[in-house]
Design an enzyme around this catalytic site. Structure first.
Site, PDB file in Angstrom:
ATOM      1  N   SER A 253      35.985  -6.229 -18.931  1.00 39.02           N
ATOM      2  CA  SER A 253      34.912  -5.292 -18.626  1.00 39.02           C
ATOM      3  C   SER A 253      35.308  -3.856 -18.900  1.00 39.02           C
ATOM      4  CB  SER A 253      34.525  -5.433 -17.155  1.00 39.02           C
ATOM      5  OG  SER A 253      35.588  -4.932 -16.359  1.00 39.02           O
ATOM      6  N   LYS A 254      34.287  -3.064 -18.988  1.00 45.12           N
ATOM      7  CA  LYS A 254      34.383  -1.651 -19.289  1.00 45.12           C
ATOM      8  C   LYS A 254      35.304  -0.890 -18.329  1.00 45.12           C
ATOM      9  CE  LYS A 254      30.643   1.199 -21.128  1.00 45.12           C
ATOM     10  NZ  LYS A 254      29.187   1.361 -21.046  1.00 45.12           N
ATOM     11  N   ARG A 255      35.242  -1.297 -17.080  1.00 44.40           N
ATOM     12  CA  ARG A 255      35.974  -0.554 -16.054  1.00 44.40           C
ATOM     13  C   ARG A 255      37.473  -0.510 -16.283  1.00 44.40           C
ATOM     14  NH1 ARG A 255      32.745   1.573 -12.421  1.00 44.40           N
ATOM     15  NH2 ARG A 255      34.331   3.037 -11.794  1.00 44.40           N
ATOM     16  N   GLY A 257      39.243  -0.461 -19.136  1.00 45.21           N
ATOM     17  CA  GLY A 257      39.739  -0.062 -20.451  1.00 45.21           C
ATOM     18  C   GLY A 257      38.640  -0.122 -21.492  1.00 45.21           C
TER      19      GLY A 257
END
Length: 482
Positions: A253-255, A257
């Site tokens: 997920s984006k969070r 990296g």
RNA sequence: GACCCCAUCGUCUAACGGUUAGGACAUCACUCUUUCAAGGUGAAAAUACGGGUUCGAUUCCCGUUGGGGUCACCA
């Protein structure tokens, strides 16, 4: 039967690396088997509309070299390839389902649904499910509500008490109980289909032979199987790919990296490296080979060798592969890339010959992992040092260093059109005459020329920046450091 | 919580009943190089646990544990 596979992303704004891996496996499978690779945009959620998302997605796909045979911008015999342009098709098929009793209109308000859910939660039911309330409406009641334009959806009429069994190339036989399957909304109140409906109808109409997608879809596959059955359509072959994971093993997920292909592109990763890396996350040919070009991946790829378990996206290994692919590139390819990089840098106004840059490339190729590191790791090829590393001064700059460097400078000054060897000879002679080891000269000289303690070979630096520049830099260092 | 999926070094993985459990990244050491890398050599590092089946289990079966995914008028 001809092989036809598709990559069917929803346009959220960018291409996720997990999506890239899915697209890649579809692409490899198609190319390997002389099949067709199709891009279909699943834009059935109007609330999630993002301006420019499709263009962005297509750009990323094309940058990676994953060209598709059919798609929104290239056309094909099974279009349109944007689901938002196929609404009437879904409506037709939904009507068919309704007339055959496999689907029904539902007029329940979101409020009732919410209440129902709360009730079921309170009863500690294993799972919140729609209660088929509207299934029991009479034909007349339905007609009346419809004519009054009461908001409604169309739901799948799941028959309870059935086993739903299907084969997955990667996971084998998978079995579900229809009691655990909700009466999924097929057509939303805005007239758009849900994923489940659109996906099945389109895969059938587009004659998709293999559905290769992420494991997150495995749980909803029984709904799709039900739809195929109710329509009387042949099932495609399913292949649910293992997920790409964060270092903590949750879904990538984006969070945690960078997750967008464009992020990696912007950071200077080579498409060859990204493709190579992502291909190996969940698949391998059964040998020890790690370095691949896409042509070899096509040749070797098979769904049977795809793993079952999730794979952590290990940036360290990506970095290594990037360096490997970079070093595998020809100097002329690197030249083009370096020029591009320079034009975006603070050295954009410098005029440097191809010949000069080729020498820089040759001197630094083994020391960089990214193209921009030719600049950041060896700025001394583009400007005089503006400062000198403190640690190196302490370690290598001694009281008699200035005198020794002056001697070396004067020796260099005598050289005519010197080669690397000439510099080396001059340096060794000077060391001899001074009765010191060459290192006593080399280390301070490196500091004087580059301002740092690491980098290209000292004779390469001398040769590349040239005699005049060398003398200038020695003088500057002597004046600055005393 | 229910359902489904998964389980070999820290990470990516090989081994499709018999191997000293192999390779790669990362780590460490040595080597090469009067720098740093790259290269070379080597080290440390894994079959989650418990039962079966079998002459023999990483491999097959069951259970436990652990992890993940899904449970929307999002895909």
């Amino acid at each position: 039967m001809s092989i036809r596979v598709r990559f069917a992303p929803s346009p959220t704004g960018y291409l996720h690396v997990g999506g890239l891996r899915t697209a890649l496996y579809n692409y490899l499978f198609a190319r390997k088997n002389n099949g067709k690779f199709i891009l279909r945009i699943e834009d059935t959620d109007r609330n999630r509309y993002v301006e420019g998302a499709v263009e962005n997605l297509i750009n990323s796909l094309k940058w990676c070299g994953l060209n598709y045979d059919e798609g929104p911008d290239v056309g094909g015999d099974f279009g349109p390839y944007m689901q938002s342009q196929r609404l009437d098709i879904y409506k037709t098929y939904a009507d068919k389902l309704i007339s055959e009793g496999h689907a029904y209109y539902c007029f329940c308000t979101p409020e009732r649904l919410e209440e129902l859910r709360k009730e079921q939660m309170a009863k500690k039911l294993p799972q919140a499910k729609y209660d088929k309330h509207c299934l029991h409406l009479s034909r007349d009641e339905v007609q009346k509500k419809l004519s009054k334009n009461i908001p409604h959806v169309v739901r799948l009429n799941v028959e309870p008490g059935k086993k739903i069994i299907f084969e997955d190339v990667i996971r084998g036989t998978v079995e579900f109980d229809s009691d655990n399957i909700d009466d999924q909304v097929l057509i939303k109140s805005d007239g758009y289909p849900t994923y489940h409906m659109a996906n099945v109808v389109d895969d059938h109409l587009m004659q998709i032979s293999h559905v290769i997608r992420g494991e997150e879809w495995l749980s909803s596959t029984p709904k799709h199987v039900l739809l195929y059955n109710y329509f009387g359509w042949e099932l495609p072959t399913f292949a649910h790919l293992p997920l790409l994971l964060n270092p903590d093993r949750s879904k990538l997920s984006k969070r945690q990296g960078d997750v967008a292909v464009e992020d990696y592109r912007a950071k200077g990763y080579l498409k060859e490296a990204l493709i190579n890396f992502v291909a190996l996350l969940g698949w391998n040919a059964g040998d020890d080979k790690e370095f691949y070009y896409i042509e070899e991946l096509i040749e070797k790829f098979s769904l049977e060798r795809v793993n079952k378990s999730g794979a952590v996206f290990d940036i360290e290994k990506l970095n290594w592969l990037n360096a490997e692919h970079l070093r595998a590139k020809s100097d002329t390819d690197l030249l083009t890339m370096l020029k591009e990089e320079l034009s975006k840098s603070k050295y954009a106004d410098l005029t440097l010959s191809d010949d000069y840059l080729l020498h820089v490339i040759h001197a630094m190729k083994e020391r960089v992992s990214f193209v921009n590191e030719f600049i950041t790791k060896s700025p001394y090829f583009f400007e005089m040092p503006s400062s000198y590393e403190e640690k190196t001064i302490e370690k290598n700059w001694e009281p008699d260093t200035p005198e020794q460097l002056k001697k070396l400078r004067d020796k260099f000054a005598l050289l005519e059109n010197p080669s690397r060897k000439d510099y080396e000879k001059a340096l060794k002679e000077t060391a001899n005459e001074l009765g010191i080891g060459a290192g006593k000269l080399i280390h301070p000289l490196r500091l004087a020329l580059s301002g740092m303690s690491t980098g290209a070979g000292i004779y390469d630096i001398l040769f590349i920046i040239g005699k005049d520049e060398t003398i200038k830099r020695i003088n500057q260092a002597i004046n600055t450091l005393k």
